[in-house]
Scaffold this motif. Structure first.
Motif, mmCIF file in Angstrom:
data_model
loop_
_atom_site.group_PDB
_atom_site.id
_atom_site.type_symbol
_atom_site.label_atom_id
_atom_site.label_comp_id
_atom_site.label_asym_id
_atom_site.label_seq_id
_atom_site.Cartn_x
_atom_site.Cartn_y
_atom_site.Cartn_z
ATOM 1 N N LYS A 64 -14.299 -33.000 -25.529
ATOM 2 C CA LYS A 64 -15.106 -32.093 -26.345
ATOM 3 C C LYS A 64 -15.821 -32.850 -27.451
ATOM 4 O O LYS A 64 -16.981 -32.566 -27.781
ATOM 5 C CB LYS A 64 -14.225 -30.986 -26.924
ATOM 6 N N ARG A 65 -15.127 -33.835 -28.046
ATOM 7 C CA ARG A 65 -15.742 -34.634 -29.111
ATOM 8 C C ARG A 65 -16.968 -35.371 -28.570
ATOM 9 O O ARG A 65 -18.028 -35.386 -29.201
ATOM 10 C CB ARG A 65 -14.729 -35.634 -29.669
ATOM 11 N N LYS A 66 -16.821 -35.964 -27.394
ATOM 12 C CA LYS A 66 -17.927 -36.703 -26.797
ATOM 13 C C LYS A 66 -19.086 -35.773 -26.440
ATOM 14 O O LYS A 66 -20.255 -36.098 -26.689
ATOM 15 C CB LYS A 66 -17.455 -37.442 -25.550
ATOM 16 N N MET A 67 -18.768 -34.633 -25.868
ATOM 17 C CA MET A 67 -19.830 -33.713 -25.469
ATOM 18 C C MET A 67 -20.576 -33.173 -26.686
ATOM 19 O O MET A 67 -21.798 -32.987 -26.647
ATOM 20 C CB MET A 67 -19.263 -32.578 -24.615
ATOM 21 N N ASN A 68 -19.864 -32.934 -27.765
ATOM 22 C CA ASN A 68 -20.521 -32.502 -29.000
ATOM 23 C C ASN A 68 -21.463 -33.581 -29.510
ATOM 24 O O ASN A 68 -22.588 -33.305 -29.939
ATOM 25 C CB ASN A 68 -19.471 -32.181 -30.073
ATOM 26 N N ALA A 69 -21.007 -34.842 -29.464
ATOM 27 C CA ALA A 69 -21.818 -35.946 -29.966
ATOM 28 C C ALA A 69 -23.064 -36.162 -29.108
ATOM 29 O O ALA A 69 -24.149 -36.462 -29.627
ATOM 30 C CB ALA A 69 -20.981 -37.222 -29.994
ATOM 31 N N TYR A 70 -22.934 -35.982 -27.800
ATOM 32 C CA TYR A 70 -24.049 -36.242 -26.891
ATOM 33 C C TYR A 70 -25.032 -35.085 -26.789
ATOM 34 O O TYR A 70 -26.026 -35.170 -26.057
ATOM 35 C CB TYR A 70 -23.515 -36.587 -25.500
ATOM 36 N N GLN A 114 -21.574 -42.003 -18.898
ATOM 37 C CA GLN A 114 -22.936 -41.564 -18.601
ATOM 38 C C GLN A 114 -22.946 -40.129 -18.068
ATOM 39 O O GLN A 114 -23.818 -39.331 -18.419
ATOM 40 C CB GLN A 114 -23.569 -42.500 -17.576
ATOM 41 N N ALA A 115 -21.972 -39.808 -17.228
ATOM 42 C CA ALA A 115 -21.886 -38.458 -16.670
ATOM 43 C C ALA A 115 -21.687 -37.426 -17.770
ATOM 44 O O ALA A 115 -22.317 -36.357 -17.770
ATOM 45 C CB ALA A 115 -20.742 -38.384 -15.658
ATOM 46 N N ILE A 116 -20.817 -37.734 -18.708
ATOM 47 C CA ILE A 116 -20.564 -36.828 -19.841
ATOM 48 C C ILE A 116 -21.838 -36.662 -20.663
ATOM 49 O O ILE A 116 -22.203 -35.547 -21.058
ATOM 50 C CB ILE A 116 -19.418 -37.373 -20.715
ATOM 51 N N HIS A 117 -22.516 -37.765 -20.921
ATOM 52 C CA HIS A 117 -23.726 -37.743 -21.745
ATOM 53 C C HIS A 117 -24.810 -36.861 -21.117
ATOM 54 O O HIS A 117 -25.386 -35.989 -21.784
ATOM 55 C CB HIS A 117 -24.242 -39.180 -21.910
ATOM 56 N N ILE A 118 -25.073 -37.072 -19.841
ATOM 57 C CA ILE A 118 -26.117 -36.295 -19.154
ATOM 58 C C ILE A 118 -25.770 -34.810 -19.170
ATOM 59 O O ILE A 118 -26.617 -33.956 -19.461
ATOM 60 C CB ILE A 118 -26.289 -36.785 -17.711
ATOM 61 N N THR A 119 -24.520 -34.488 -18.869
ATOM 62 C CA THR A 119 -24.088 -33.091 -18.813
ATOM 63 C C THR A 119 -24.208 -32.413 -20.172
ATOM 64 O O THR A 119 -24.703 -31.283 -20.284
ATOM 65 C CB THR A 119 -22.632 -33.004 -18.313
ATOM 66 N N ALA A 120 -23.770 -33.113 -21.211
ATOM 67 C CA ALA A 120 -23.800 -32.542 -22.557
ATOM 68 C C ALA A 120 -25.222 -32.316 -23.055
ATOM 69 O O ALA A 120 -25.487 -31.375 -23.818
ATOM 70 C CB ALA A 120 -23.053 -33.463 -23.519
ATOM 71 N N LEU A 121 -26.143 -33.173 -22.617
ATOM 72 C CA LEU A 121 -27.511 -33.120 -23.134
ATOM 73 C C LEU A 121 -28.376 -32.043 -22.479
ATOM 74 O O LEU A 121 -29.313 -31.528 -23.103
ATOM 75 C CB LEU A 121 -28.172 -34.488 -22.952
ATOM 76 N N ALA A 330 -27.541 -27.093 -14.969
ATOM 77 C CA ALA A 330 -26.645 -27.475 -16.063
ATOM 78 C C ALA A 330 -25.193 -27.450 -15.635
ATOM 79 O O ALA A 330 -24.348 -28.153 -16.208
ATOM 80 C CB ALA A 330 -26.859 -26.537 -17.257
ATOM 81 N N SER A 331 -24.892 -26.648 -14.631
ATOM 82 C CA SER A 331 -23.540 -26.602 -14.069
ATOM 83 C C SER A 331 -23.350 -27.647 -12.981
ATOM 84 O O SER A 331 -22.413 -28.454 -13.012
ATOM 85 C CB SER A 331 -23.283 -25.207 -13.490
ATOM 86 N N ARG A 332 -24.260 -27.666 -12.006
ATOM 87 C CA ARG A 332 -24.101 -28.524 -10.822
ATOM 88 C C ARG A 332 -24.174 -30.015 -11.156
ATOM 89 O O ARG A 332 -23.707 -30.851 -10.375
ATOM 90 C CB ARG A 332 -25.140 -28.143 -9.777
ATOM 91 N N VAL A 333 -24.722 -30.367 -12.317
ATOM 92 C CA VAL A 333 -24.779 -31.780 -12.697
ATOM 93 C C VAL A 333 -23.385 -32.400 -12.765
ATOM 94 O O VAL A 333 -23.213 -33.600 -12.518
ATOM 95 C CB VAL A 333 -25.532 -31.965 -14.038
ATOM 96 N N VAL A 334 -22.379 -31.590 -13.038
ATOM 97 C CA VAL A 334 -21.004 -32.097 -13.036
ATOM 98 C C VAL A 334 -20.629 -32.565 -11.629
ATOM 99 O O VAL A 334 -20.085 -33.660 -11.438
ATOM 100 C CB VAL A 334 -20.014 -31.026 -13.526
ATOM 101 N N GLY A 335 -20.933 -31.745 -10.641
ATOM 102 C CA GLY A 335 -20.653 -32.116 -9.260
ATOM 103 C C GLY A 335 -21.468 -33.316 -8.809
ATOM 104 O O GLY A 335 -20.951 -34.228 -8.153
ATOM 105 N N TRP A 336 -22.755 -33.336 -9.157
ATOM 106 C CA TRP A 336 -23.601 -34.472 -8.769
ATOM 107 C C TRP A 336 -23.035 -35.789 -9.287
ATOM 108 O O TRP A 336 -22.941 -36.764 -8.543
ATOM 109 C CB TRP A 336 -25.011 -34.309 -9.337
ATOM 110 N N THR A 337 -22.690 -35.789 -10.566
ATOM 111 C CA THR A 337 -22.200 -37.038 -11.153
ATOM 112 C C THR A 337 -20.825 -37.408 -10.608
ATOM 113 O O THR A 337 -20.540 -38.589 -10.392
ATOM 114 C CB THR A 337 -22.163 -36.936 -12.690
ATOM 115 N N ALA A 338 -19.971 -36.410 -10.364
ATOM 116 C CA ALA A 338 -18.654 -36.690 -9.782
ATOM 117 C C ALA A 338 -18.806 -37.325 -8.402
ATOM 118 O O ALA A 338 -18.120 -38.299 -8.060
ATOM 119 C CB ALA A 338 -17.825 -35.416 -9.695
#
Length: 363
Positions: A64-70, A114-121, A330-338
């Motif tokens: 959560k900290r990382k996603m908030n920052a990104y 990178q996956a976290i960053h893209i998803t959060a942004l 915004a949801s499916r990007v999690v699956g793409w990056t995984a």
């Protein structure tokens, strides 16, 4: 034997998700996706797909900290957004801005980071573009809020109701991944060339942009609008069936039984019964549509799919149709990056064969 569209062809192995169309099951890393949607948050399920296990309290707090920052949009990305024509559709905006993230500093991060960053942004980019087009100042939400809450706040610019927040988060979790669908396949193919994660996500966004993949809820909205305008659910549905029109929101290419994602969304909406006119209408439309489809098309097994209730949720939060596919993204990007991470960990380049059907050699 040629299989157009590679239908039924097994192209890879994955431990991320499994879709059983006959039994109506969607599994994320050994967990039922409907179970996860009922009991866990967006961040927890994203961690499961990326890391292979649900997070403990410390891991969740760090994610959560990382996603908030990104969430913060880099200055150069804001400049890109400012330079795009106003009539550029939102999926093209996402494709361009995500591509612009590519830099030496970005690629120095681990793939998971990178996956976290893209998803959060992504929600921030969508929210910024919305404010830009409406001539408003872009205002973020407190960093302590979760992904779904943050995204919904950017779209409706007011404190969303607990019902709407939970309904949207349920949708986002249930659409994070769905086997080797077209956009996920695009991401894996790009990764298989040893290209970077930004390129893989950009490929996936371009694929999601196509109406056969990412645009289905729009047709459901039209159905609900027609029924709301006429006032007679049975009459409108019968007219569409008599005219040979497809009843949008019913039937699925993979599922031959009830779409498990639709069932969970329906449960959420039933909890909101009486809270929203559109949600109440959707429940009534489903009831009558299933009855009429069984009469008109017996044996076809046409059940409600996820797009039907997704459309009802999006309508209830007053989301414009232009934001439907970006929300899916915004949801499916999690699956793409995984999937890209998994592909990179045990890579073989995709190189299927084609059968030549052109003219014979002339000389």
């Amino acid at each position: 034997m040629i299989q157009p569209g590679l239908k039924g062809v097994i192209a890879t192995e994955t431990a991320i998700s499994h879709v059983d169309g006959e039994r109506g099951e969607l599994i994320y890393r050994g967990y039922s996706a409907p179970y996860l949607a009922k009991h866990y948050s967006f961040e927890e399920v994203a961690h499961l797909l990326w890391e292979g296990h649900l997070p403990n309290a410390e891991e969740l707090q760090e994610l959560k900290r990382k996603m908030n920052a990104y969430r913060k949009i880099p200055t150069h990305v804001k400049n890109v957004l400012g330079s795009l024509p106003k009539d550029t559709d939102l999926m093209a905006v996402l494709r361009t801005t995500i591509s612009s993230l590519s830099s030496h500093a970005f690629h120095e991060k681990t793939l998971n980071e990178q996956a976290i960053h893209i998803t959060a942004l992504l929600p921030s980019i969508i929210g910024f573009r919305k404010a830009q087009l409406e001539g408003k100042k872009f205002s973020t939400h407190p960093d302590s809020t979760g992904f779904a809450d943050y995204y919904l706040h950017l779209l409706i610019e007011k404190e969303p109701s607990p019902y709407h927040k939970k309904a949207l988060e349920t949708y986002l979790i249930l659409t994070m991944d769905h086997g080797l669908n077209a956009s996920t396949f695009s991401a894996r193919v790009t990764t298989s060339t040893e290209s970077d994660l930004i390129s893989a996500v950009t490929s996936a966004i371009g694929t999601m942009k196509g109406p056969l993949h990412g645009g289905a809820p729009t047709g459901v909205i039209q159905l609900l609008d027609d029924i709301m305008k006429d006032g007679d659910v049975e009459k409108v549905i019968k007219e569409k069936l008599q005219n040979g029109e497809k009843l949008m929101g019913f039937g699925h290419r993979v599922y031959r039984t009830i779409d498990p994602r639709a069932e969970v969304l329906k449960e959420r909406l039933l909890q909101m019964s009486g809270q929203d006119t559109w949600l109440n209408l959707a429940i009534e439309v489903e009831k009558q549509a299933i009855t009429l489809l069984n009469e008109w098309k017996p044996g076809r097994r046409l059940y409600t799919n996820v797009e039907f209730y997704a459309a009802a949720i999006m309508k209830s939060v007053q989301m414009k149709p232009a934001y439907f596919t970006p929300t899916f993204t915004a949801s499916r990007v999690v699956g793409w990056t995984a999937h890209s991470l998994e592909q990179a960990s045990n890579n073989t380049i995709f190189r299927p064969q084609s059968q030549y059907i052109g003219p014979p050699v002339q000389q």
